[in-house]
Design a protein around this motif. Structure first.
Motif, short mmCIF file in Angstrom:
data_model
loop_
_atom_site.label_atom_id
_atom_site.label_comp_id
_atom_site.label_asym_id
_atom_site.label_seq_id
_atom_site.Cartn_x
_atom_site.Cartn_y
_atom_site.Cartn_z
N LEU A 173 -0.97 2.43 9.42
CA LEU A 173 0.15 1.92 8.64
C LEU A 173 0.54 0.54 9.13
O LEU A 173 0.44 0.23 10.32
N ARG A 186 0.84 -1.19 0.00
CA ARG A 186 0.00 0.00 0.00
C ARG A 186 0.88 1.24 0.00
O ARG A 186 1.87 1.32 0.74
N TRP A 240 0.88 5.23 0.73
CA TRP A 240 0.16 6.32 1.38
C TRP A 240 0.81 7.65 1.04
O TRP A 240 2.04 7.76 1.00
N ASP A 262 4.17 -1.26 4.13
CA ASP A 262 3.56 -0.12 3.44
C ASP A 262 4.64 0.87 3.00
O ASP A 262 5.74 0.91 3.57
N GLU A 316 -3.13 -1.10 -4.04
CA GLU A 316 -1.90 -1.86 -3.94
C GLU A 316 -1.11 -1.76 -5.24
O GLU A 316 -1.67 -1.81 -6.33
N ALA A 376 -4.66 6.90 0.59
CA ALA A 376 -4.04 5.64 0.19
C ALA A 376 -4.28 5.38 -1.28
O ALA A 376 -5.36 5.66 -1.80
#
Length: 263
Positions: free
Chosen positions: A223, A107, A109, A227, A260, A257
């Motif tokens: 988190l 992910r 952010w 990540d 993925e 976010a």
């Protein structure tokens, strides 16, 4: 932390990739390295996910949880249901940890940080120590992409790396008694965000209004290890607006976010 005298080498297949340290009568630690490095963290993460998948599939009865760090994985269990010996015997069925499949996604952010005014109380002193301008310090800090290596110290506190070499410096010689929640800081090769008020010895560069930890959320820590985090500079007015929205519990966390991303 496990006592050094209790560390033993593990026989059979486990010795290919780890050693084990006692951590009381309900836990043991699998030591996978001795330094902060992406490859070591990949190994820890892969092993954590493999054991979690086993447990969710009904294996490893008595297992409570795993706690990953930079270079180790602590296994916590119920001694009334299982034992260290039984769990290690099951883990011996795994291939060497560095051969476990790594995750192919993470992910990303993009978190807003205000570097202005009182939000960055150490900006000028840190820039002077590093021999660069405040503008260069801010630019280099926000232009990097950081990996969440582990959570620790406080609930939801992310240790992220690596800082550009030009921004690396030791912790403050005199820690603060109070660091405000949301403080964005650097120390050594790492950067972090304080999720709650606490003492701290890192250099404070800015403030992030996005709450990193909330026990009322299904997943309290925003988190997670693995990540990636990028920082976006915002001005004081926007920072205060985000703070107000967050305090009203109306902040859309998903807006920060990205989906993925394949490695």
């Amino acid at each position: 932390m496990a006592a050094e005298s209790t560390i033993t080498n593990v026989t059979s297949r486990l010795c290919e990739w780890t050693r084990v340290a006692d951590a009381g009568d309900q836990a043991f630690t699998l030591v996978l390295g001795d330094r902060i490095a992406p490859g070591v963290v990949d190994t820890v993460t892969a092993l954590d996910r493999q054991i979690t998948a086993w447990h969710q599939a009904g294996a490893l009865p008595g297992l409570i949880e795993m706690v990953p760090t930079f270079c180790s994985l602590t296994v916590i269990y119920d001694p009334l249901q299982t034992s260290r010996q039984k769990l290690l015997a099951e883990l011996e069925k795994l291939p060497p940890a560095d051969m476990l499949p790594a995750s192919s996604a993470f992910r990303l952010w993009r978190l807003p940080v205000c570097y202005e005014g009182d939000c960055g109380p150490d900006l000028e002193a840190t820039a002077a120590t590093l021999g660069i301008s405040v503008e260069t310090l801010i630019d280099q800090h926000r232009q990097s992409e950081y990996r969440v290596y582990m959570l620790g110290f406080l609930p939801g506190f992310p240790f992220m790396g690596d800082l550009p070499p030009a921004l690396q410096l030791p912790r403050r010689s005199e820690p603060r008694l109070r660091v405000a929640p949301g403080s964005v800081a650097i120390a050594g090769a790492l950067t972090a965000i304080y999720p709650s008020e606490s003492p701290g010895g890192w250099h404070l560069l800015g403030q992030c209004a996005v709450p990193l930890f909330d026990p009322a959320r299904p997943q309290p820590s925003l988190l997670q290890p693995g990540d990636r985090v990028c920082f976006t500079a915002v001005n004081t007015a926007e920072h205060r607006r985000l703070q107000q929205v967050a305090e009203a519990r109306e902040l859309d966390l998903a807006a920060f976010a990205e989906v993925e991303v394949a490695l």
